[in-house]
Design a protein around this motif. Sequence first.
Motif, PDB file in Angstrom:
ATOM      1  N   LEU A 428       0.804  -1.217   0.000  1.00  0.00           N
ATOM      2  CA  LEU A 428       0.000   0.000   0.000  1.00  0.00           C
ATOM      3  C   LEU A 428       0.841   1.274   0.000  1.00  0.00           C
ATOM      4  N   LEU A 429       2.142   1.147   0.212  1.00  0.00           N
ATOM      5  CA  LEU A 429       2.999   2.338   0.283  1.00  0.00           C
ATOM      6  C   LEU A 429       3.019   3.127  -1.021  1.00  0.00           C
ATOM      7  N   PRO A 430       3.073   2.498  -2.208  1.00  0.00           N
ATOM      8  CA  PRO A 430       3.081   3.309  -3.442  1.00  0.00           C
ATOM      9  C   PRO A 430       1.880   4.246  -3.548  1.00  0.00           C
ATOM     10  N   GLU A 431       0.728   3.815  -3.058  1.00  0.00           N
ATOM     11  CA  GLU A 431      -0.443   4.689  -3.092  1.00  0.00           C
ATOM     12  C   GLU A 431      -0.203   5.939  -2.248  1.00  0.00           C
ATOM     13  N   LEU A 432       0.381   5.756  -1.072  1.00  0.00           N
ATOM     14  CA  LEU A 432       0.663   6.906  -0.213  1.00  0.00           C
ATOM     15  C   LEU A 432       1.668   7.840  -0.884  1.00  0.00           C
ATOM     16  N   LEU A 433       2.736   7.290  -1.445  1.00  0.00           N
ATOM     17  CA  LEU A 433       3.754   8.121  -2.083  1.00  0.00           C
ATOM     18  C   LEU A 433       3.172   8.896  -3.257  1.00  0.00           C
ATOM     19  N   ASP A 434       2.273   8.261  -3.986  1.00  0.00           N
ATOM     20  CA  ASP A 434       1.635   8.934  -5.110  1.00  0.00           C
ATOM     21  C   ASP A 434       0.766  10.095  -4.625  1.00  0.00           C
ATOM     22  N   ARG A 435       0.071   9.899  -3.527  1.00  0.00           N
ATOM     23  CA  ARG A 435      -0.775  10.966  -2.988  1.00  0.00           C
ATOM     24  C   ARG A 435       0.071  12.128  -2.466  1.00  0.00           C
ATOM     25  N   HIS A 504      -1.407   4.783   8.369  1.00  0.00           N
ATOM     26  CA  HIS A 504      -1.018   3.375   8.298  1.00  0.00           C
ATOM     27  C   HIS A 504      -1.682   2.728   7.090  1.00  0.00           C
ATOM     28  N   GLY A 505      -1.089   1.645   6.640  1.00  0.00           N
ATOM     29  CA  GLY A 505      -1.606   0.921   5.482  1.00  0.00           C
ATOM     30  C   GLY A 505      -2.773   0.048   5.882  1.00  0.00           C
ATOM     31  N   LYS A 506      -3.943   0.631   5.957  1.00  0.00           N
ATOM     32  CA  LYS A 506      -5.115  -0.047   6.511  1.00  0.00           C
ATOM     33  C   LYS A 506      -5.708  -1.025   5.518  1.00  0.00           C
ATOM     34  N   LYS A 507      -5.814  -2.270   5.949  1.00  0.00           N
ATOM     35  CA  LYS A 507      -6.626  -3.272   5.281  1.00  0.00           C
ATOM     36  C   LYS A 507      -7.501  -3.906   6.354  1.00  0.00           C
ATOM     37  N   THR A 508      -8.598  -4.491   5.934  1.00  0.00           N
ATOM     38  CA  THR A 508      -9.480  -5.162   6.885  1.00  0.00           C
ATOM     39  C   THR A 508      -9.697  -6.576   6.406  1.00  0.00           C
ATOM     40  N   LYS A 509      -9.393  -7.528   7.259  1.00  0.00           N
ATOM     41  CA  LYS A 509      -9.519  -8.937   6.921  1.00  0.00           C
ATOM     42  C   LYS A 509     -10.862  -9.482   7.380  1.00  0.00           C
ATOM     43  N   GLY A 510     -11.117 -10.712   7.013  1.00  0.00           N
ATOM     44  CA  GLY A 510     -12.298 -11.409   7.510  1.00  0.00           C
ATOM     45  C   GLY A 510     -13.579 -10.903   6.863  1.00  0.00           C
ATOM     46  N   ARG A 511     -14.679 -11.039   7.620  1.00  0.00           N
ATOM     47  CA  ARG A 511     -16.001 -10.737   7.053  1.00  0.00           C
ATOM     48  C   ARG A 511     -16.198  -9.266   6.745  1.00  0.00           C
ATOM     49  N   ARG A 512     -15.326  -8.371   7.286  1.00  0.00           N
ATOM     50  CA  ARG A 512     -15.477  -6.937   7.046  1.00  0.00           C
ATOM     51  C   ARG A 512     -14.427  -6.415   6.067  1.00  0.00           C
ATOM     52  N   LEU A 523      -9.564   8.312   4.225  1.00  0.00           N
ATOM     53  CA  LEU A 523      -8.662   8.978   5.171  1.00  0.00           C
ATOM     54  C   LEU A 523      -7.472   9.609   4.463  1.00  0.00           C
ATOM     55  N   TRP A 524      -6.881   8.902   3.527  1.00  0.00           N
ATOM     56  CA  TRP A 524      -5.727   9.456   2.819  1.00  0.00           C
ATOM     57  C   TRP A 524      -6.122  10.598   1.893  1.00  0.00           C
ATOM     58  N   GLU A 525      -7.291  10.511   1.281  1.00  0.00           N
ATOM     59  CA  GLU A 525      -7.760  11.590   0.412  1.00  0.00           C
ATOM     60  C   GLU A 525      -7.925  12.885   1.211  1.00  0.00           C
ATOM     61  N   ASN A 526      -8.384  12.768   2.453  1.00  0.00           N
ATOM     62  CA  ASN A 526      -8.642  13.940   3.286  1.00  0.00           C
ATOM     63  C   ASN A 526      -7.404  14.434   4.023  1.00  0.00           C
ATOM     64  N   LEU A 527      -6.491  13.555   4.357  1.00  0.00           N
ATOM     65  CA  LEU A 527      -5.343  13.947   5.182  1.00  0.00           C
ATOM     66  C   LEU A 527      -4.061  14.140   4.359  1.00  0.00           C
ATOM     67  N   ILE A 528      -3.874  13.348   3.304  1.00  0.00           N
ATOM     68  CA  ILE A 528      -2.631  13.384   2.526  1.00  0.00           C
ATOM     69  C   ILE A 528      -2.834  14.075   1.186  1.00  0.00           C
ATOM     70  N   GLY A 529      -3.816  13.634   0.427  1.00  0.00           N
ATOM     71  CA  GLY A 529      -4.064  14.281  -0.851  1.00  0.00           C
ATOM     72  C   GLY A 529      -4.514  13.304  -1.916  1.00  0.00           C
ATOM     73  N   GLY A 530      -4.858  13.838  -3.044  1.00  0.00           N
ATOM     74  CA  GLY A 530      -5.351  13.093  -4.192  1.00  0.00           C
ATOM     75  C   GLY A 530      -5.855  14.119  -5.178  1.00  0.00           C
ATOM     76  N   ALA A 531      -7.124  14.461  -5.055  1.00  0.00           N
ATOM     77  CA  ALA A 531      -7.666  15.543  -5.870  1.00  0.00           C
ATOM     78  C   ALA A 531      -7.164  16.905  -5.375  1.00  0.00           C
TER      79      ALA A 531
END
Length: 654
Positions: A428-435, A504-512, A523-531
């Motif tokens: 998931l780190l490349p996504e953060l670096l891109d943002r 953090h590189g959030k993933k959710t396992k299991g039924r959720r 969270l990353w769109e609002n705190l780090i960036g994107g648009a």
Amino acid sequence: MTRPESSPPELASPATDGPAKRARYFVPRQRSKLRRWITANTQKTGRRIGRLLFDAEGHPRAFLRSLLFDAYQRPRPGLAGVIFKEPGRPRRPFANWLTGSDATLPPLVAGLPFPPPSAGRRSVVVVIENSAAPAAPLLRLLARDHAVVVLVLDGEPGGDAGLQDVAAVPVPVASARAPRAVLLDALAFRVRQDRPLFAVTVGLATIDAADALEQRNIPVVAVIGAADADPARHETLGPALELALERASALVFPTAAAREAALASMPRFAARRRLVAAQAPLEAGAADVLAIGREIGEELDGELSLILATEPERLEILDIPRENDPPGDVTRVQKLERLIADWRRKALLKRHPNRPPLRRPYSGFHPLIYAEHHPVACFDQRRYPLSHWIERGRPPGPWALPVFGPLPGPRASQLKSALHGHFFYPDLLPELLDRLTVNASRPDLFLTTDTPAKADEVRAMTVGYAGGVQIDVVPNLGRDIGPFLTGLRAALTGGGYDVFFHVHGKKTKGRRRAIGDPWRQFLWENLIGGAHPMVDTVLARLEASPEVGLVHPEDSHLVNWARNDRIVQELREDLALTEPLGTYVDFPVGNMFAIRPAALRSFLALGLEWEDYPAEPIPDDGTLMHGLERLLPMAARQAGFSTLAVRVPGTDWD
């Protein structure tokens, strides 16, 4: 530039000042293998039974419907507890099917002579038994400015001659094929289509009609007759009077003595407002009935207009489509009307306000925290919290959190900033670096993971990053909080940075698992960036506002303390937090934020070591990490800082 890797975390020295942490923090008991096996097999058996009882669309099969429901999808006598968790809230297996129960109502009143809507005049509905004649003076007064529809229960057609300006609709109740409660609900459903300003019910014999109308969000003035108000009859009329006091928006008694006698017999309603005494309310006192009817009707109308007129841009969260939206295009106004109606019905039926869970309707406002601080208005009087807050001038309090939006473009900050990212999942780190690239600021990176192999992956991905990079291998303890508070203690206390971002590189396992990616992206769109350049945005706000110590994305979900009572109590004692706790809490849901190190003073003073965190796998809730996450804003305020939320319009997650 790449920083040298830090020494192993177990060699880091603990903090020595501040409150001493306890020897061991509470860890909820994990379910045993036997318990998990029993649960899994019980669920499997339940699914098999469910396939026998419900069809592929989730509707109860014919034999179950006939056993539990009447022909109008109402529970048979004594079976409501099987079908509903609480009044008006069906259990999950029946919820989908019961959404169609209103479709059984229109045919029951299709033959009644309702008048067409009156152009330019708001309607008023009056419900009376047998004959409209006793209420003739009141009806004539109402008819001066309103289109009056009088529902005459078990009345004779043509029996009320002389009321030319009033549409009398005779309703045969005793001879109807439907039960009285169902027929009254059908009447209320039909009346609601005309959007009356208010309704009047005459006598306690019609109070069940008042209940049906109120449940359809039609405010009711219940007029208590002289015979109904006789204290000698309280024993027989008590249940109806209690229902009137509990459900009607306003009550009009024939005398002040009758009002006081009713409250003396039922003192729990003593604080209720709009309990009026009017001499001869159907005749000489009719003006009092009209006045209070207009008051309650206009108050309900005003709820919507107040909200729509006050910073409408803060309502953009309502424009985001939801899974539970009705079919077709739903406007912002329609959503607001539905939210107000749902709130009033929950308050009317004494239902839990956050079941099913609510969302924030207006950026920067928490309706449940406000309602908890204003219970008389929001629960007893059924005022929608948002409109009541606006009406009172939007007073500050724990229910109001200032929110800011993105900068128009990138802007480098003068603040020295760092970003900590914990990556149990390095992919998931490349996504953060891109943002990060959409920002002009380049915070130094402190990246943690749990194995040397993952650290090598992280190192390869950050080659060429324009800021400093430090990569640490930490124990798989404390999720993302341990690596931040314990692994980075030296950096947080060293004074080298004005602001730390924590992600953090959030993933959710299991039924959720389906919620993990949308949650992280929000969270990353609002705190780090994107648009938008959100790192720059957050740093610009912190640079301009030195009193602000914590910034986090504004989450639309309204969250309580969940199963964290025990750990929160322990942490409050150790952190010496004295701020009162309510039922609900605004905090960085998902635990991603930007913070000044000084705002972390009490957290860092605990000197948490790796052995203080519970071993994996940890419970879903109730651990040290869950408690720290919820208490972070309170700790920042204790350190003398305020908290802000940041929001990119149009973003949310489910």
